[in-house]
Design a protein around this motif. Sequence first.
Motif, PDB file in Angstrom:
ATOM      1  N   LEU A   1       0.833  -1.211   0.000  1.00 40.03           N
ATOM      2  CA  LEU A   1       0.000   0.000   0.000  1.00 40.03           C
ATOM      3  C   LEU A   1       0.865   1.258   0.000  1.00 40.03           C
ATOM      4  O   LEU A   1       0.534   2.251  -0.663  1.00 40.03           O
ATOM      5  CB  LEU A   1      -0.929  -0.004   1.216  1.00 40.03           C
ATOM      6  N   LEU A   2       1.970   1.209   0.712  1.00 42.85           N
ATOM      7  CA  LEU A   2       2.860   2.361   0.760  1.00 42.85           C
ATOM      8  C   LEU A   2       3.515   2.630  -0.590  1.00 42.85           C
ATOM      9  O   LEU A   2       3.816   3.783  -0.919  1.00 42.85           O
ATOM     10  CB  LEU A   2       3.936   2.146   1.834  1.00 42.85           C
ATOM     11  N   THR A   3       3.729   1.582  -1.399  1.00 39.38           N
ATOM     12  CA  THR A   3       4.309   1.810  -2.732  1.00 39.38           C
ATOM     13  C   THR A   3       3.371   2.659  -3.591  1.00 39.38           C
ATOM     14  O   THR A   3       3.845   3.457  -4.412  1.00 39.38           O
ATOM     15  CB  THR A   3       4.614   0.489  -3.461  1.00 39.38           C
ATOM     16  N   PHE A   4       2.064   2.523  -3.412  1.00 35.84           N
ATOM     17  CA  PHE A   4       1.121   3.341  -4.183  1.00 35.84           C
ATOM     18  C   PHE A   4       1.199   4.808  -3.752  1.00 35.84           C
ATOM     19  O   PHE A   4       1.069   5.717  -4.584  1.00 35.84           O
ATOM     20  CB  PHE A   4      -0.301   2.806  -4.029  1.00 35.84           C
ATOM     21  N   LEU A   5       1.411   5.044  -2.455  1.00 33.04           N
ATOM     22  CA  LEU A   5       1.597   6.420  -1.985  1.00 33.04           C
ATOM     23  C   LEU A   5       2.894   6.999  -2.547  1.00 33.04           C
ATOM     24  O   LEU A   5       2.937   8.153  -2.974  1.00 33.04           O
ATOM     25  CB  LEU A   5       1.631   6.448  -0.456  1.00 33.04           C
ATOM     26  N   ILE A   6       3.945   6.195  -2.553  1.00 32.03           N
ATOM     27  CA  ILE A   6       5.233   6.640  -3.081  1.00 32.03           C
ATOM     28  C   ILE A   6       5.101   7.007  -4.562  1.00 32.03           C
ATOM     29  O   ILE A   6       5.560   8.064  -5.007  1.00 32.03           O
ATOM     30  CB  ILE A   6       6.304   5.551  -2.879  1.00 32.03           C
ATOM     31  N   LEU A   7       4.456   6.137  -5.337  1.00 31.70           N
ATOM     32  CA  LEU A   7       4.284   6.386  -6.773  1.00 31.70           C
ATOM     33  C   LEU A   7       3.407   7.604  -7.031  1.00 31.70           C
ATOM     34  O   LEU A   7       3.524   8.237  -8.090  1.00 31.70           O
ATOM     35  CB  LEU A   7       3.676   5.161  -7.446  1.00 31.70           C
ATOM     36  N   GLY A   8       2.541   7.941  -6.097  1.00 32.07           N
ATOM     37  CA  GLY A   8       1.651   9.087  -6.263  1.00 32.07           C
ATOM     38  C   GLY A   8       2.333  10.429  -6.147  1.00 32.07           C
ATOM     39  O   GLY A   8       1.699  11.470  -6.317  1.00 32.07           O
ATOM     40  N   THR A   9       3.648  10.426  -5.866  1.00 32.65           N
ATOM     41  CA  THR A   9       4.382  11.685  -5.752  1.00 32.65           C
ATOM     42  C   THR A   9       5.211  11.998  -7.000  1.00 32.65           C
ATOM     43  O   THR A   9       5.532  13.153  -7.251  1.00 32.65           O
ATOM     44  CB  THR A   9       5.333  11.678  -4.539  1.00 32.65           C
ATOM     45  N   ARG A  10       5.559  10.962  -7.778  1.00 33.90           N
ATOM     46  CA  ARG A  10       6.338  11.190  -9.010  1.00 33.90           C
ATOM     47  C   ARG A  10       6.440   9.902  -9.807  1.00 33.90           C
ATOM     48  O   ARG A  10       6.700   8.829  -9.234  1.00 33.90           O
ATOM     49  CB  ARG A  10       7.741  11.703  -8.690  1.00 33.90           C
ATOM     50  N   ASP A  11       6.275  10.013 -11.116  1.00 34.31           N
ATOM     51  CA  ASP A  11       6.346   8.824 -11.966  1.00 34.31           C
ATOM     52  C   ASP A  11       7.731   8.175 -11.952  1.00 34.31           C
ATOM     53  O   ASP A  11       7.860   6.952 -12.047  1.00 34.31           O
ATOM     54  CB  ASP A  11       5.934   9.154 -13.409  1.00 34.31           C
ATOM     55  N   GLY A  12       8.792   8.981 -11.815  1.00 32.12           N
ATOM     56  CA  GLY A  12      10.149   8.442 -11.832  1.00 32.12           C
ATOM     57  C   GLY A  12      10.435   7.453 -10.723  1.00 32.12           C
ATOM     58  O   GLY A  12      11.393   6.668 -10.814  1.00 32.12           O
ATOM     59  N   LEU A  13       9.594   7.451  -9.677  1.00 31.56           N
ATOM     60  CA  LEU A  13       9.824   6.526  -8.569  1.00 31.56           C
ATOM     61  C   LEU A  13       9.395   5.101  -8.899  1.00 31.56           C
ATOM     62  O   LEU A  13       9.533   4.210  -8.064  1.00 31.56           O
ATOM     63  CB  LEU A  13       9.125   7.036  -7.302  1.00 31.56           C
ATOM     64  N   VAL A  14       8.894   4.872 -10.124  1.00 32.20           N
ATOM     65  CA  VAL A  14       8.689   3.480 -10.567  1.00 32.20           C
ATOM     66  C   VAL A  14      10.032   2.753 -10.549  1.00 32.20           C
ATOM     67  O   VAL A  14      10.090   1.531 -10.322  1.00 32.20           O
ATOM     68  CB  VAL A  14       8.055   3.396 -11.975  1.00 32.20           C
ATOM     69  N   LEU A  15      11.117   3.492 -10.772  1.00 28.16           N
ATOM     70  CA  LEU A  15      12.450   2.884 -10.733  1.00 28.16           C
ATOM     71  C   LEU A  15      12.801   2.436  -9.321  1.00 28.16           C
ATOM     72  O   LEU A  15      13.473   1.417  -9.130  1.00 28.16           O
ATOM     73  CB  LEU A  15      13.497   3.880 -11.243  1.00 28.16           C
TER      74      LEU A  15
END
Length: 467
Positions: free
Chosen positions: A172-186
């Motif tokens: 669930l926290l990964t979805f919050l992380i991704l919600g701040t910037r697309d580059g964090l898919v890396l």
Amino acid sequence: MDKLNNFRSDIYFKKLFLITTFSSLAFFALAVLRHYLLQSNAYDLGLFDQWIWLTSRNLPSYSTMTGLHMFADHGAWILYFISVLYKLIPDINILFLSQSLSLCFTTIPLWLLCKKNNLSSKVGFLIGTFWLLQPTVFNINLFDFHPEVWAMPWIGFYYYFEKNKNFTISILLTFLILGTRDGLVLLIFGFGLEQILKKKFGRAFILFLISILWFLFLNNLMYPMLNGDKGSVMALARYSSYGDSFMEILFTLFLNPLYVLKNVNLIDSIFYLLILFAPAFVFWKNISFITLISSFPLVFSNILSESSSQRTLIHQYSLPVVLIIVVSVINGIAKNKDKFFYSKKAFLWMIICWAALAKPLFFAGHYLTRLDSIIPAREAFKEIPKNANVITTSYLVPHLSQRSFIKYPKNEDDIKSDLNEFNILLLNPLDPGWDSSNKLQKKYIKTAKENNWECLKWDNGLELCKK
């Protein structure tokens, strides 16, 4: 509850909480001061302030500087939550405060992670201080505003819950992380690589799937739908020498590594790695390389990028990497705690690195270059109606960005259309700011006067023209 009470009575936790609170206030004050000194910029503070303000007023969320939709800039859906707050308090200081709090209070999940690893309170205090004294943390706080900063505490909590048998909270926290910037898919992809090294293949598959699907959703669906011809992940343009699309870039990386090596600035990359990891050298014998692998996709992308800004400690691109380095130190100490000694030398090394790589001296030099422009700018701001369409210099944009139309002059071909669409010019040819020029701003003012605009000029060269 017992654990919480134990933390409250822990002298080292009290010290860390006090230092964190003080650092938050100091960071916030410095960010506000930099803004007051006219050192903030259109990219990215002015951009985000206008986007959030437009959204809070239920207006189309398109920047008049880039033409991009707020969500289709970097897929930062978390900005919609801040826009709700802007409905009540439309104040750019909210961005400064939230950034300072997020950066500094990342010490809390780091402390919790230390305790979960059964490390002493002394070590927890050392790690928290280690994070606060990261040069990148200080520098990013002063580099306008970037929503991925909000992800830092969540990355810390990801690692806190990652050690649980139930991996759901971390997912669930990964979805919050991704919600701040697309580059964090890396970064999420890097989390998957770490799970492979831990032989947790199910978790790795889930993380890979999340990162890949989110990227495809944004790049192939949302960005083209919202941005039209401009639709694609914007950062891909920084890797154009490897291909014109994501698939072409991947093929080049995997099938033609010699070509990739020829395009990499080796000296620049080595220097970047040295300054990035320098603060952690004192912990090098204890660092966890399994944890560190999760930063590899981000580090690799920074090295490959055609933009040198991705290989500095001033811009935001290295911030998640720095946090992973700190977490890898925690996990490394936990694994080799019998070999770790809490030492004053560690603090001394942190301070040396901070003094060498952080940028506090900008306030004694670079940030003071526009002192004579502050009063004229403030006087000019009072003359500009709130509903006016404004063309101004890049460093004045964040002071006027809460309006439907604002931009800075960067293209001579736009002069005619700009003077038809906009009704206020606030320019200073003597200090044209980023991505503009003396010649261009003079031409804007000259053309405005030829069209009978009324102009007022200050001694520092600032000129306000009204249609």
